[in-house]
Design an enzyme around this catalytic site. Structure first.
Site, PDB file in Angstrom:
ATOM      1  N   GLU A 186       3.875  -3.684  13.503  1.00  0.00           N
ATOM      2  CA  GLU A 186       5.237  -3.160  13.412  1.00  0.00           C
ATOM      3  C   GLU A 186       5.778  -2.732  14.768  1.00  0.00           C
ATOM      4  O   GLU A 186       6.950  -2.928  15.085  1.00  0.00           O
ATOM      5  CB  GLU A 186       5.285  -1.975  12.434  1.00  0.00           C
ATOM      6  N   SER A 206       0.817  -1.212   0.000  1.00  0.00           N
ATOM      7  CA  SER A 206       0.000   0.000   0.000  1.00  0.00           C
ATOM      8  C   SER A 206       0.852   1.264   0.000  1.00  0.00           C
ATOM      9  O   SER A 206       0.588   2.198  -0.769  1.00  0.00           O
ATOM     10  CB  SER A 206      -0.942   0.004   1.207  1.00  0.00           C
ATOM     11  N   PHE A 207       1.902   1.291   0.830  1.00  0.00           N
ATOM     12  CA  PHE A 207       2.707   2.506   0.929  1.00  0.00           C
ATOM     13  C   PHE A 207       3.578   2.697  -0.304  1.00  0.00           C
ATOM     14  O   PHE A 207       3.682   3.804  -0.832  1.00  0.00           O
ATOM     15  CB  PHE A 207       3.560   2.464   2.198  1.00  0.00           C
ATOM     16  N   ALA A 251      -1.760   5.639   3.500  1.00  0.00           N
ATOM     17  CA  ALA A 251      -1.495   5.271   2.110  1.00  0.00           C
ATOM     18  C   ALA A 251      -2.662   5.586   1.182  1.00  0.00           C
ATOM     19  O   ALA A 251      -2.473   6.146   0.091  1.00  0.00           O
ATOM     20  CB  ALA A 251      -1.132   3.788   2.025  1.00  0.00           C
ATOM     21  N   ARG A 272      -2.832  -0.047  12.491  1.00  0.00           N
ATOM     22  CA  ARG A 272      -2.754  -1.427  12.998  1.00  0.00           C
ATOM     23  C   ARG A 272      -2.247  -1.462  14.430  1.00  0.00           C
ATOM     24  O   ARG A 272      -2.669  -2.296  15.238  1.00  0.00           O
ATOM     25  CB  ARG A 272      -1.831  -2.263  12.101  1.00  0.00           C
ATOM     26  N   LYS A 292       7.235   5.447  16.670  1.00  0.00           N
ATOM     27  CA  LYS A 292       5.846   5.917  16.665  1.00  0.00           C
ATOM     28  C   LYS A 292       4.849   4.766  16.745  1.00  0.00           C
ATOM     29  O   LYS A 292       3.775   4.902  17.338  1.00  0.00           O
ATOM     30  CB  LYS A 292       5.574   6.775  15.434  1.00  0.00           C
TER      31      LYS A 292
END
Length: 321
Positions: free
Chosen positions: A289, A14-15, A141, A263, A192
């Protein structure tokens, strides 16, 4: 205006796809490199990547290929792969001829592994003397692919390179700022997602909006602490610095921590409401992540003997005893 004449984007998720779409707004020679033949055919013929971006239409002149043998011919190569795939991706691209002659823009967020270090440090080993920049911003995204208003920070030790990349990506709807502090931008991008987990936990515990706002202030301090330890210019005692207040740091934090579309925030929320933390962690299948980054940043906290209470609190939740 100084710009790159051709741009490659490596990574068809997506990104990566949205970055290719963004780059194509200002450049007529942009090619998206990916491995999935079916997605490549879809983008080529339909100008969509339904798996990752739904029915959003991509620019008609955006090219796509699975043939890595030509990637070395592009002046700027944007790397948009998951952090766990970073090393293998650079090694693979080296076998196809990329070198210090290519400029790399790293859009991957997280830490390199074994040993834990910044991607800028890993590239000194994987691709010595390469010209490298880093990308971070408050960018969902799908919104990026729709050409909705957004912003990003671009960091490079060579500020002229950062400005050149900014010229390629900036538009009426996409603004950029540039900096030479590659450390702080990478640290913010890596941490982050961990802080987003904390935000989700706070939401689940009904701590209130005041607590979530206070979290942003607190985590900016922790970003500065780790950044300073790794050689960045941000100071934990003085947060009145330009970069901490730009899109690639506080902008990205606010977007990630305040959205259940993240997410990591969603993971934190579901962890917070779960009745059995151990069972939840064992059975949760989606890639998070922040969970991966947490294990790595704890190595750095131990190595540099740092006090980062929010990171430690999240670790108590996420890492099984």
């Amino acid at each position: 205006m100084n710009k790159f004449k051709n741009i490659a984007v490596y990574g068809g998720g997506s990104f990566g796809t949205s970055l290719a779409s963004l780059a194509a707004q200002n450049c007529n020679n942009v090619t998206l490199f990916l491995r999935d033949e079916e997605i490549a055919k879809e983008i080529l013929h339909n100008k969509t990547n339904v798996k990752y971006l739904g029915d959003i239409k991509l620019p008609t002149h955006l090219q796509v290929t699975t043939n890595l043998s030509v990637i070395k011919d592009f002046e700027l190569i944007i790397i948009a792969v998951p952090s766990y795939a970073f090393d293998d991706s650079i090694k693979l691209l080296k076998t196809h001829g990329i070198s210090a002659d290519n400029t790399l823009l790293i859009a991957t967020k997280g830490f390199a592994r074994n040993p834990t270090e910044l991607f800028s440090d890993r590239l000194k080993t994987l691709l010595p003397h390469s010209t490298t920049a880093f990308f971070a911003g408050s960018n969902l995204a799908k919104e990026l692919a729709k050409n909705l208003p957004a912003s990003a920070s671009i960091a490079s030790l060579d500020i002229d390179i950062a400005n050149k990349i900014a010229n390629n990506l900036s538009s009426k709807t996409f603004t950029t700022n540039t900096t030479s502090d590659i450390v702080t931008l990478q640290v913010a991008g890596a941490l982050k997602n961990i802080f987003a987990i904390k935000s989700g936990i706070d939401l689940a515990k009904k701590q209130g909006k005041n607590a979530r706002a206070t979290l942003i202030v607190t985590v900016l301090k922790e970003i500065a602490i780790l950044s300073k330890a790794l050689g960045g210019t941000a100071s934990s005692r003085s947060l009145d610095t330009n970069l901490l207040l730009e899109a690639g740091v506080v902008g990205d934090l606010v977007l990630t921590c305040y959205s259940l579309g993240s997410r990591n925030t969603k993971f934190g929320y579901e962890l917070g409401i779960s009745s059995d933390k151990k069972i939840f962690l064992r059975e949760y299948k989606e890639l998070v992540e922040g969970q991966e980054a947490l294990k790595l940043v704890l190595d750095l906290i131990k190595k540099y003997d740092l006090q980062m209470p929010i990171i430690s609190e999240v670790a108590n939740y996420v890492i099984p005893e």
